[in-house]
Design an enzyme around this catalytic site. Structure first.
Site, PDB file in Angstrom:
ATOM      1  N   ASN A 110       0.905  -1.104  -0.107  1.00 33.51           N
ATOM      2  CA  ASN A 110       0.069   0.127  -0.225  1.00 33.51           C
ATOM      3  C   ASN A 110       0.573   0.813   0.004  1.00 33.51           C
ATOM      4  O   ASN A 110       0.422   2.030  -0.874  1.00 33.51           O
ATOM      5  CB  ASN A 110      -0.918   0.140   1.295  1.00 33.51           C
ATOM      6  CG  ASN A 110      -1.834  -1.092   1.650  1.00 33.51           C
ATOM      7  OD1 ASN A 110      -2.132  -2.173   0.196  1.00 33.51           O
ATOM      8  ND2 ASN A 110      -2.841  -1.450   2.353  1.00 33.51           N
ATOM      9  N   THR A 155     -15.838  37.008 -32.393  1.00 25.41           N
ATOM     10  CA  THR A 155     -16.314  36.749 -31.088  1.00 25.41           C
ATOM     11  C   THR A 155     -18.134  36.103 -31.877  1.00 25.41           C
ATOM     12  O   THR A 155     -18.631  36.368 -32.705  1.00 25.41           O
ATOM     13  CB  THR A 155     -16.774  37.848 -30.321  1.00 25.41           C
ATOM     14  OG1 THR A 155     -17.686  38.249 -30.500  1.00 25.41           O
ATOM     15  CG2 THR A 155     -15.781  38.965 -29.717  1.00 25.41           C
ATOM     16  N   HIS A 156     -18.887  34.848 -31.195  1.00 24.87           N
ATOM     17  CA  HIS A 156     -19.504  34.116 -31.112  1.00 24.87           C
ATOM     18  C   HIS A 156     -19.177  33.924 -32.893  1.00 24.87           C
ATOM     19  O   HIS A 156     -20.007  33.664 -33.608  1.00 24.87           O
ATOM     20  CB  HIS A 156     -20.684  34.885 -31.301  1.00 24.87           C
ATOM     21  CG  HIS A 156     -21.621  35.813 -30.157  1.00 24.87           C
ATOM     22  ND1 HIS A 156     -21.819  35.798 -29.161  1.00 24.87           N
ATOM     23  CD2 HIS A 156     -20.679  36.798 -30.189  1.00 24.87           C
ATOM     24  CE1 HIS A 156     -22.127  36.353 -28.551  1.00 24.87           C
ATOM     25  NE2 HIS A 156     -21.045  37.567 -28.740  1.00 24.87           N
ATOM     26  N   LYS A 283      -8.132  15.592 -50.618  1.00 27.17           N
ATOM     27  CA  LYS A 283      -9.272  15.714 -49.609  1.00 27.17           C
ATOM     28  C   LYS A 283      -6.457  15.456 -48.771  1.00 27.17           C
ATOM     29  O   LYS A 283      -6.070  15.147 -48.538  1.00 27.17           O
ATOM     30  CB  LYS A 283      -8.944  15.125 -48.392  1.00 27.17           C
ATOM     31  CG  LYS A 283     -11.376  14.671 -49.433  1.00 27.17           C
ATOM     32  CD  LYS A 283     -11.467  16.000 -48.366  1.00 27.17           C
ATOM     33  CE  LYS A 283     -11.568  16.471 -47.488  1.00 27.17           C
ATOM     34  NZ  LYS A 283     -12.723  15.409 -46.556  1.00 27.17           N
ATOM     35  N   ASN A 285      -6.930  16.610 -44.925  1.00 21.31           N
ATOM     36  CA  ASN A 285      -7.589  16.264 -43.492  1.00 21.31           C
ATOM     37  C   ASN A 285      -6.519  16.771 -42.678  1.00 21.31           C
ATOM     38  O   ASN A 285      -5.562  16.217 -42.453  1.00 21.31           O
ATOM     39  CB  ASN A 285      -7.962  15.124 -43.764  1.00 21.31           C
ATOM     40  CG  ASN A 285      -9.042  15.019 -44.692  1.00 21.31           C
ATOM     41  OD1 ASN A 285      -9.585  15.730 -45.072  1.00 21.31           O
ATOM     42  ND2 ASN A 285      -9.072  13.864 -44.669  1.00 21.31           N
ATOM     43  N   TYR A 317      -6.640   2.380   1.898  1.00 22.89           N
ATOM     44  CA  TYR A 317      -6.427   1.770   1.034  1.00 22.89           C
ATOM     45  C   TYR A 317      -7.659   0.186  -0.021  1.00 22.89           C
ATOM     46  O   TYR A 317      -8.288   0.044   1.407  1.00 22.89           O
ATOM     47  CB  TYR A 317      -4.787   0.826   0.333  1.00 22.89           C
ATOM     48  CG  TYR A 317      -4.973  -0.158  -0.616  1.00 22.89           C
ATOM     49  CD1 TYR A 317      -4.513   0.633  -1.222  1.00 22.89           C
ATOM     50  CD2 TYR A 317      -5.437  -1.380  -1.047  1.00 22.89           C
ATOM     51  CE1 TYR A 317      -4.010   0.045  -2.940  1.00 22.89           C
ATOM     52  CE2 TYR A 317      -4.921  -1.424  -1.547  1.00 22.89           C
ATOM     53  CZ  TYR A 317      -4.576  -0.831  -2.943  1.00 22.89           C
ATOM     54  OH  TYR A 317      -4.410  -1.992  -4.250  1.00 22.89           O
ATOM     55  N   GLN A 322      -6.319   0.859  -6.973  1.00 25.74           N
ATOM     56  CA  GLN A 322      -5.924   0.111  -8.022  1.00 25.74           C
ATOM     57  C   GLN A 322      -6.002   0.837  -9.542  1.00 25.74           C
ATOM     58  O   GLN A 322      -5.141   0.788 -11.034  1.00 25.74           O
ATOM     59  CB  GLN A 322      -5.329  -1.439  -7.901  1.00 25.74           C
ATOM     60  CG  GLN A 322      -5.019  -2.055  -9.291  1.00 25.74           C
ATOM     61  CD  GLN A 322      -4.640  -3.772  -8.868  1.00 25.74           C
ATOM     62  OE1 GLN A 322      -3.649  -4.256  -8.575  1.00 25.74           O
ATOM     63  NE2 GLN A 322      -5.345  -4.587  -9.951  1.00 25.74           N
TER      64      GLN A 322
HETATM   65  N1  ARG Z   1      -1.470  -3.788  -7.406  1.00 25.14           N
HETATM   66  C1  ARG Z   1      -1.822  -2.638  -6.432  1.00 25.14           C
HETATM   67  C2  ARG Z   1      -2.372  -1.631  -6.869  1.00 25.14           C
HETATM   68  O1  ARG Z   1      -1.759  -0.534  -7.424  1.00 25.14           O
HETATM   69  C3  ARG Z   1      -0.797  -2.770  -5.355  1.00 25.14           C
HETATM   70  C4  ARG Z   1      -0.947  -2.206  -4.206  1.00 25.14           C
HETATM   71  C5  ARG Z   1      -1.803  -3.209  -3.440  1.00 25.14           C
HETATM   72  N2  ARG Z   1      -2.860  -3.766  -1.645  1.00 25.14           N
HETATM   73  C6  ARG Z   1      -3.460  -4.785  -1.129  1.00 25.14           C
HETATM   74  N3  ARG Z   1      -3.189  -4.206  -0.219  1.00 25.14           N
HETATM   75  N4  ARG Z   1      -3.921  -5.317  -2.063  1.00 25.14           N
HETATM   76  O2  ARG Z   1      -2.697  -0.577  -5.974  1.00 25.14           O
END
Ligand code: ARG
Length: 470
Positions: A110, A155-156, A283, A285, A317, A322
């Site tokens: 984490n 403008t506009h 064309k 583009n 967390y 992720q």
């Molecule tokens: N791959 C996870 C992420 O990107 C890493 C952290 C995962 N932590 C966990 N407690 N599962 O968030």
């Protein structure tokens, strides 16, 4: 493959779970940060007497070898090992045994992933800032060439008042300066060191978070372990910066598309920055401008997605976090590409000076100047507006523009009109007279060019400083 966290489990994970849970396909791009972060962590563990110094030596050598393998393409990333952190750690332990297995002391994925993301973002901020400055330089260089190139300002999307192409481009230059400033703000959030927060509640080991911060050139350390592992503000701030930058590029893209149309004919993109049609041979583009405009929506989506992902999450967390990566990585790639391609596209386009000047001389964008003329002769502005409005209507009815009406005709609308009014109507004079600070007068823009050069110099000094801190 045995899981690093397999101790309390009696079964293997379902195959679908392995794939669904894994982030390795996209977080492998954090490999460099993961290795560097782990080396800093190991050194700190050694210094604080938490693991033996010999282990540190082995860990550092092992991680450096893994880094080389990854860079040489000799590392196979395993989905079963979920993410970049466990892929590297498992390989390390495979190589060096017990010492490798000690690396994760006083650390969790984490805080590890948070560290990697912060480091990665800092590196990307520097690269993006470099590209931003390059694009600013490119805009400024084209602007300098076109201080005398008259064009209608809109403008506009209706012709409003005469300006110069330089003034128009300088508007974008100013937007980019704010983008640079916003990017500096993003840096502040990225430059906080989360490692040592552990999974949520710090650690019982006598770690030194400040030593890690110093080793990795971080300016500050997260002051709360729970905040450190659940914070994604820095990602949101980055995406917000990215969305705003893309919005600016998208507005320019829209103008590039308009200007390069036959109807406007103000610019022609270089062949190297345009594309053809598979069916219509004639064309040419502006695909690149259109793509940048189109990709803006995607970047907005990433910002929205991250905001929504974060909104319902209890501390700290949660695996939802992720999901911070793919959108962020995609935004990084998108803005870097967009900036790089724009720097060159702008520098190489042909500006059709005549078409722009033709447009500004065959319109009513000088009407405000005629009203201002009457004001200088003593008429209150509101009345002057009314008089000139009538002159414009008269001109339209007679199929003429303002310079084509005779003095006698003008005097039917107001006896304040005199022979000197013709001078006022010349677009070049309209522009030259707009000397208010920030206005389009040639003299004002000359000052803006000099200020622009100064700003870029200052940004380069800042960049030099940031480079030392990644
Ligand atoms: N791959 C996870 C992420 O990107 C890493 C952290 C995962 N932590 C966990 N407690 N599962 O968030």
């Amino acid at each position: 493959m045995a899981k690093l966290w397999g101790g309390r489990f009696s079964k293997n994970t379902n195959e679908l779970v392995d794939v669904f849970n894994a982030s390795i396909e996209f977080d492998k791009r954090l490999y460099h940060e993961d290795v560097r972060g782990s080396i800093a962590h190991a050194k700190m563990l050694g210094k604080c007497g938490i693991i033996p110094q010999e282990d540190v030596t082995e860990i550092v050598a092992g991680l450096e070898a893994i880094l080389k393998d990854i860079e040489a393409g000799n590392f196979s990333f395993e989905v079963a090992l979920e993410d970049i952190h466990m892929n590297i750690e498992a390989r390390l332990t495979e190589r060096i045994g017990a010492a490798g297995a000690r690396l994760h002391t006083a650390r969790s994925r984490n805080d590890q992933v948070a560290l990697d993301m912060h480091m990665y973002m800092k590196r990307e901020i520097v690269e993006i800032a470099e590209l931003l400055v390059k694009f600013e330089e490119s805009l400024l260089a084209v602007a300098k060439k076109h201080n005398k190139t008259l064009m209608p300002g809109y403008t506009h999307l209706q012709r409003a008042q005469p300006i110069t192409f330089a003034h128009h481009l300088l508007a974008y230059f100013n937007m980019l300066q704010r983008d640079f400033r916003r990017l500096e703000g993003v840096w502040a959030g990225a430059d906080m060191m989360p490692l040592g927060a552990g999974a949520i509640a710090g650690t019982t080991f006598p770690i030194d978070r400040f030593a890690v911060a110093e080793e990795l050139n971080f300016g500050t350390v997260y002051a709360n372990s729970m905040d450190a592992v659940s914070d994604r503000d820095y990602v949101i701030e980055f995406l917000s910066f990215a969305a705003t930058l893309m919005m600016h590029l998208s507005r320019l893209s829209e103008e590039i598309c308009l200007w390069s149309s036959t109807e406007f004919g103000f610019i022609e993109l270089d062949d190297a920055f345009a594309t053809g049609s598979s069916m219509m041979p004639q064309k040419k583009n502006p695909d690149i401008a259109e793509l940048v405009r189109g990709k803006t929506g995607r970047v907005y989506g990433h910002l929205q997605a991250m905001l929504v992902t974060a909104k319902g999450l209890p501390l700290t967390y949660n695996k939802d976090l992720q999901e911070d990566k793919e959108g962020f990585f995609d935004a990084v790639d998108t803005i870097k590409f967009s900036l790089a391609v724009y720097s060159e596209m702008i520098a190489t386009m042909t500006v059709n000076v005549e078409a722009m000047e033709q447009a500004v001389s065959k319109d009513f964008s000088n009407a405000t100047d005629l009203a201002d003329y009457l004001v200088r002769k003593g008429l209150p502005f509101r009345q002057a507006h009314e008089v000139v409005g009538k002159c414009v209507a008269y001109a339209i009815t007679n199929g003429k523009f303002l310079p084509e009406i005779s003095l006698e005709e003008y005097q039917k609308f107001s006896d304040l009109f005199e022979a000197d009014l013709l001078e006022i109507l010349i677009p070049e004079n309209c522009v030259a007279a707009r000397v208010s600070y920030g206005g389009p007068a040639f003299s004002e823009n000359e000052k803006q060019f000099a200020m622009g050069d100064e700003i870029i110099k200052k940004q380069e000094v800042k960049l030099e400083d940031l480079r030392k801190k990644i």
